[in-house]
Design an enzyme around this catalytic site. Structure first.
Site, short mmCIF file in Angstrom:
data_model
loop_
_atom_site.label_atom_id
_atom_site.label_comp_id
_atom_site.label_asym_id
_atom_site.label_seq_id
_atom_site.Cartn_x
_atom_site.Cartn_y
_atom_site.Cartn_z
N ALA A 65 45.47 39.96 50.41
CA ALA A 65 46.84 39.77 49.95
C ALA A 65 46.80 39.11 48.57
O ALA A 65 45.80 38.48 48.20
CB ALA A 65 47.58 38.88 50.94
N GLY A 109 43.32 40.67 53.71
CA GLY A 109 44.17 41.85 53.97
C GLY A 109 43.48 43.15 53.60
O GLY A 109 43.79 44.21 54.16
N GLU A 112 41.41 43.92 56.52
CA GLU A 112 42.33 44.35 57.59
C GLU A 112 42.80 45.79 57.35
O GLU A 112 43.03 46.54 58.30
CB GLU A 112 43.52 43.40 57.67
CG GLU A 112 43.11 42.03 58.16
CD GLU A 112 44.20 41.00 58.02
OE1 GLU A 112 44.72 40.85 56.89
OE2 GLU A 112 44.54 40.35 59.02
N GLU A 132 40.73 33.87 54.78
CA GLU A 132 42.04 33.19 54.86
C GLU A 132 41.92 31.72 55.22
O GLU A 132 42.66 30.89 54.72
CB GLU A 132 42.92 33.91 55.90
CG GLU A 132 43.44 35.27 55.47
CD GLU A 132 42.52 36.43 55.84
OE1 GLU A 132 41.31 36.20 56.07
OE2 GLU A 132 43.02 37.56 55.92
N1 CAA Z 1 45.04 37.75 44.92
C1 CAA Z 1 45.40 37.64 43.63
N2 CAA Z 1 44.55 37.74 42.61
C2 CAA Z 1 43.26 37.94 42.91
C3 CAA Z 1 42.79 38.07 44.22
C4 CAA Z 1 43.76 37.97 45.26
N3 CAA Z 1 43.44 38.12 46.55
N4 CAA Z 1 41.46 38.26 44.19
C5 CAA Z 1 41.10 38.27 42.91
N5 CAA Z 1 42.18 38.06 42.12
C6 CAA Z 1 42.24 37.95 40.69
C7 CAA Z 1 41.67 36.62 40.22
O1 CAA Z 1 42.63 35.60 40.31
C8 CAA Z 1 41.31 36.98 38.78
O2 CAA Z 1 42.47 36.97 38.03
P1 CAA Z 1 42.48 36.26 36.55
O3 CAA Z 1 41.67 37.20 35.70
O4 CAA Z 1 43.92 36.25 36.20
O5 CAA Z 1 41.84 34.92 36.70
C9 CAA Z 1 40.82 38.42 38.91
O6 CAA Z 1 41.40 38.93 40.10
C10 CAA Z 1 39.34 38.53 39.01
O7 CAA Z 1 38.92 37.68 40.08
P2 CAA Z 1 37.53 36.90 40.06
O8 CAA Z 1 37.27 36.37 38.68
O9 CAA Z 1 37.54 35.93 41.17
O10 CAA Z 1 36.53 38.12 40.34
P3 CAA Z 1 35.08 38.08 40.97
O11 CAA Z 1 34.57 39.48 40.82
O12 CAA Z 1 34.28 36.95 40.43
O13 CAA Z 1 35.30 37.76 42.54
C11 CAA Z 1 36.35 38.09 44.70
C12 CAA Z 1 35.91 38.75 43.36
C13 CAA Z 1 35.13 37.64 45.51
C14 CAA Z 1 37.10 39.18 45.45
C15 CAA Z 1 37.22 36.87 44.42
O14 CAA Z 1 38.22 37.23 43.46
C16 CAA Z 1 37.94 36.33 45.64
O15 CAA Z 1 37.36 35.61 46.42
N6 CAA Z 1 39.23 36.67 45.80
C17 CAA Z 1 40.07 36.13 46.87
C18 CAA Z 1 39.73 36.74 48.24
C19 CAA Z 1 40.62 36.14 49.31
O16 CAA Z 1 40.66 34.93 49.54
N7 CAA Z 1 41.37 37.02 50.01
C20 CAA Z 1 42.27 36.63 51.09
C21 CAA Z 1 43.70 36.65 50.60
S1 CAA Z 1 44.84 36.07 51.80
C22 CAA Z 1 45.14 37.40 52.82
O17 CAA Z 1 44.60 38.48 52.64
C23 CAA Z 1 46.17 37.16 53.90
C24 CAA Z 1 46.44 38.31 54.80
O18 CAA Z 1 45.62 38.73 55.57
C25 CAA Z 1 47.78 38.95 54.88
#
Ligand code: CAA
Length: 259
Positions: A65, A109, A112, A132
């Site tokens: 998400a 997500g 999922e 999460e």
């Molecule tokens: N939401 C919004 N923006 C995101 C994102 C997310 N889930 N994942 C990555 N981005 C954005 C980052 O904020 C970054 O944006 P900026 O350039 O503006 O800073 C850009 O994408 C690149 O991200 P990274 O620099 O972190 O890229 P990376 O290649 O080094 O790492 C990653 C990739 C491992 C996927 C890392 O971005 C990460 O851990 N992301 C979050 C994953 C996460 O926690 N997901 C769960 C979300 S909650 C959910 O999903 C709830 C549900 O079930 C309904």
């Protein structure tokens, strides 16, 4: 459908829906979810589509998400967002089979989303996780339920409680993915090839077979067997089963018409 967020191509009965939000690692914003839902529903209604592939990019399937949008969502907005059909329900209830093509991260997500599909083809760089808990929330798109059903309670519990990711090799060993594609470049082609095999089968029987297998997750054995029997009887009433059996006996390829 927003062509920028979901790029759709249809070839030999297979629709490929490519997530295209690279700047956010395919994080599932409202706009991307709506675009993908619309694309899935349109493919499901298209008689030329026998199987769907949902693919991400080389380095990320989907990062979950959109955390930037979630951060500002209060309880009332969260309750509102739970009304109506969500993306994961739309994918899970699509009658046309769906293959997830996963390379790189499938998190939250995004994981999922892959779990709501019917099969998963992964590249050797794929990583699956439910981070999460590290954000102070829990999976909200079916993760706890589908993951526990696929890999078992103990493993699901560890992933959900710790946020630990698993790699493609572990995912294969856990029965989470159908195949792992060794050469990084071939993962999407392998998913499309699997989808193509499904798309060549009799369309009515394919939908019934999908329904029957999914019923195994929802029903006790006796009810599931009765459900399967009804679907088998309906399949026996199709023109395609006459064609399929004649083709076998006449030693030729069947020409299915979806009737
Ligand atoms: N939401 C919004 N923006 C995101 C994102 C997310 N889930 N994942 C990555 N981005 C954005 C980052 O904020 C970054 O944006 P900026 O350039 O503006 O800073 C850009 O994408 C690149 O991200 P990274 O620099 O972190 O890229 P990376 O290649 O080094 O790492 C990653 C990739 C491992 C996927 C890392 O971005 C990460 O851990 N992301 C979050 C994953 C996460 O926690 N997901 C769960 C979300 S909650 C959910 O999903 C709830 C549900 O079930 C309904």
């Amino acid at each position: 459908m927003d062509e920028q967020l979901v790029i759709q191509t249809v070839d030999e009965g297979v629709a490929t829906l490519q997530l295209n939000r690279p700047e956010a690692r395919n994080a599932l914003s409202d706009e991307l979810r709506v675009a993908l839902m619309g694309a899935v529903e349109a493919c499901d209604a298209n008689p030329d589509v026998g199987c769907i592939v949902i693919a991400g990019g080389d380095d990320y399937f989907a990062a979950g998400a959109d955390i930037k949008a979630l951060r500002d969502r209060d309880l009332v907005a969260t309750l509102d967002s739970g009304r109506g059909r969500n993306l994961w329900q739309a994918v899970a209830s699509c009658q046309t089979p769906i293959v997830a093509a996963v390379s790189g991260y499938a998190l939250g997500g995004g994981f999922e989303l892959a779990l709501a599909c019917d099969m998963i083809v992964a590249s050797e760089t794929a990583e699956f996780g439910t981070p999460e808990i590290t954000l102070g929330i829990i999976p909200g798109g079916g993760g706890t339920q589908r993951l526990a059903r696929v890999i078992g309670k103990q493993r699901a519990m560890e992933m959900v409680l710790t946020g630990k990711r698993i790699n493609a090799t572990e995912a294969l060993a856990f029965g989470l993915v159908n195949q792992v594609v060794g050469k990084r470049d071939d993962w999407r082609a392998a998913a499309v090839e699997l989808a193509r095999v499904v798309a060549r089968r009799a369309p009515v029987a394919v939908r019934m077979a999908k329904q029957a297998v999914l019923a195994a997750e929802e029903t006790p054995l006796s009810a599931g067997l009765a459900h399967e029997r009804r679907l088998f009887e309906i399949a026996m009433a199709t023109e395609d089963r006459v064609e399929g059996m004649n083709a076998f006996i006449e030693k030729r390829r069947p020409q299915f018409k979806g009737r």
